[in-house]
Design a protein around this motif. Sequence first.
Motif, PDB file in Angstrom:
ATOM      1  N   ALA A 188       0.750  -1.113  -0.108  1.00 41.56           N
ATOM      2  CA  ALA A 188       0.221   0.045  -0.028  1.00 41.56           C
ATOM      3  C   ALA A 188       0.842   1.095   0.046  1.00 41.56           C
ATOM      4  O   ALA A 188       0.572   2.165  -0.755  1.00 41.56           O
ATOM      5  CB  ALA A 188      -1.025  -0.075   1.326  1.00 41.56           C
ATOM      6  N   TRP A 189       1.814   1.071   0.770  1.00 42.36           N
ATOM      7  CA  TRP A 189       2.723   2.474   0.898  1.00 42.36           C
ATOM      8  C   TRP A 189       3.633   2.584  -0.505  1.00 42.36           C
ATOM      9  O   TRP A 189       3.460   3.589  -1.116  1.00 42.36           O
ATOM     10  CB  TRP A 189       3.981   2.076   1.805  1.00 42.36           C
ATOM     11  CG  TRP A 189       4.742   3.282   2.072  1.00 42.36           C
ATOM     12  CD1 TRP A 189       4.492   4.480   2.675  1.00 42.36           C
ATOM     13  CD2 TRP A 189       6.260   3.540   1.438  1.00 42.36           C
ATOM     14  NE1 TRP A 189       5.682   5.482   2.444  1.00 42.36           N
ATOM     15  CE2 TRP A 189       6.675   4.781   1.849  1.00 42.36           C
ATOM     16  CE3 TRP A 189       6.878   2.766   0.761  1.00 42.36           C
ATOM     17  CZ2 TRP A 189       7.825   5.111   1.395  1.00 42.36           C
ATOM     18  CZ3 TRP A 189       8.097   3.240   0.331  1.00 42.36           C
ATOM     19  CH2 TRP A 189       8.690   4.416   0.612  1.00 42.36           C
ATOM     20  N   VAL A 190       3.918   1.556  -1.247  1.00 46.58           N
ATOM     21  CA  VAL A 190       4.770   1.599  -2.384  1.00 46.58           C
ATOM     22  C   VAL A 190       3.924   2.128  -3.691  1.00 46.58           C
ATOM     23  O   VAL A 190       3.744   2.801  -4.433  1.00 46.58           O
ATOM     24  CB  VAL A 190       5.387   0.381  -3.097  1.00 46.58           C
ATOM     25  CG1 VAL A 190       5.702   0.432  -4.393  1.00 46.58           C
ATOM     26  CG2 VAL A 190       6.407  -0.061  -2.106  1.00 46.58           C
ATOM     27  N   GLY A 191       2.586   1.593  -3.622  1.00 41.74           N
ATOM     28  CA  GLY A 191       1.447   2.216  -4.426  1.00 41.74           C
ATOM     29  C   GLY A 191       1.149   3.392  -4.215  1.00 41.74           C
ATOM     30  O   GLY A 191       0.817   4.077  -5.401  1.00 41.74           O
ATOM     31  N   GLY A 192       1.017   3.995  -2.925  1.00 41.26           N
ATOM     32  CA  GLY A 192       0.726   5.153  -2.665  1.00 41.26           C
ATOM     33  C   GLY A 192       1.835   6.138  -3.111  1.00 41.26           C
ATOM     34  O   GLY A 192       1.410   7.358  -3.650  1.00 41.26           O
ATOM     35  N   GLN A 193       3.051   5.743  -3.095  1.00 42.89           N
ATOM     36  CA  GLN A 193       4.011   6.757  -3.560  1.00 42.89           C
ATOM     37  C   GLN A 193       3.978   6.626  -5.109  1.00 42.89           C
ATOM     38  O   GLN A 193       4.390   7.762  -5.492  1.00 42.89           O
ATOM     39  CB  GLN A 193       5.523   5.935  -3.382  1.00 42.89           C
ATOM     40  CG  GLN A 193       5.928   5.804  -1.910  1.00 42.89           C
ATOM     41  CD  GLN A 193       6.024   7.374  -1.214  1.00 42.89           C
ATOM     42  OE1 GLN A 193       6.625   8.131  -1.690  1.00 42.89           O
ATOM     43  NE2 GLN A 193       5.336   7.344  -0.073  1.00 42.89           N
ATOM     44  N   TYR A 194       3.544   5.500  -5.742  1.00 43.40           N
ATOM     45  CA  TYR A 194       3.550   5.533  -7.273  1.00 43.40           C
ATOM     46  C   TYR A 194       2.413   6.285  -7.581  1.00 43.40           C
ATOM     47  O   TYR A 194       2.669   7.259  -8.615  1.00 43.40           O
ATOM     48  CB  TYR A 194       3.492   4.226  -7.825  1.00 43.40           C
ATOM     49  CG  TYR A 194       3.046   4.147  -9.150  1.00 43.40           C
ATOM     50  CD1 TYR A 194       4.314   4.203 -10.091  1.00 43.40           C
ATOM     51  CD2 TYR A 194       1.911   3.829  -9.704  1.00 43.40           C
ATOM     52  CE1 TYR A 194       4.026   4.235 -11.416  1.00 43.40           C
ATOM     53  CE2 TYR A 194       1.693   3.678 -11.095  1.00 43.40           C
ATOM     54  CZ  TYR A 194       3.013   3.968 -11.777  1.00 43.40           C
ATOM     55  OH  TYR A 194       2.659   3.924 -13.252  1.00 43.40           O
ATOM     56  N   VAL A 195       1.327   6.401  -7.060  1.00 47.06           N
ATOM     57  CA  VAL A 195       0.057   7.024  -7.301  1.00 47.06           C
ATOM     58  C   VAL A 195       0.491   8.550  -7.085  1.00 47.06           C
ATOM     59  O   VAL A 195       0.204   9.626  -7.857  1.00 47.06           O
ATOM     60  CB  VAL A 195      -1.035   6.657  -6.858  1.00 47.06           C
ATOM     61  CG1 VAL A 195      -2.109   7.693  -6.710  1.00 47.06           C
ATOM     62  CG2 VAL A 195      -1.694   5.281  -7.050  1.00 47.06           C
ATOM     63  N   GLY A 196       1.197   8.825  -6.068  1.00 48.24           N
ATOM     64  CA  GLY A 196       1.557  10.103  -5.542  1.00 48.24           C
ATOM     65  C   GLY A 196       2.404  10.942  -6.775  1.00 48.24           C
ATOM     66  O   GLY A 196       2.054  12.143  -6.957  1.00 48.24           O
ATOM     67  N   ARG A 197       3.252  10.232  -7.240  1.00 46.04           N
ATOM     68  CA  ARG A 197       4.079  10.683  -8.359  1.00 46.04           C
ATOM     69  C   ARG A 197       3.328  11.048  -9.629  1.00 46.04           C
ATOM     70  O   ARG A 197       3.385  11.898 -10.548  1.00 46.04           O
ATOM     71  CB  ARG A 197       4.930   9.922  -8.738  1.00 46.04           C
ATOM     72  CG  ARG A 197       6.226   9.921  -7.434  1.00 46.04           C
ATOM     73  CD  ARG A 197       7.613   9.085  -7.690  1.00 46.04           C
ATOM     74  NE  ARG A 197       8.207   8.935  -6.530  1.00 46.04           N
ATOM     75  CZ  ARG A 197       9.121   8.126  -6.482  1.00 46.04           C
ATOM     76  NH1 ARG A 197       9.349   7.173  -7.388  1.00 46.04           N
ATOM     77  NH2 ARG A 197       9.789   8.242  -5.318  1.00 46.04           N
TER      78      ARG A 197
END
Length: 95
Positions: free
Chosen positions: A61-70
């Motif tokens: 979820a954290w990695v996905g949030g970082q990707y979506v945030g970018r």
Amino acid sequence: MLLCHFVFDTTFTLLRRWRRGKNIVAAHRSHLYQRLVIAGWRYRDVTLLYLGLALLGAALAWVGGQYVGRCAPAAAGRPAGVAARLSSAQSADQS
């Protein structure tokens, strides 16, 4: 993501009981974590497995949030940019 393994376990168990014609709301010991204990796993090991799955879900979820945030600012800017270009083109046509 933190609870996805619990949701999977519950859904899997309910569907399995339903397909076998068993009462899905009656008390039972057919959840996956219960079956692991019945199969000989120690409670500690089952708990550590579920903890590991929760941590894995949190990391994903954290990695996905970082990707979506970018990606989100670029994607969010496109509709606004397109709307601005359409607006300026329409005002140029009206002039």
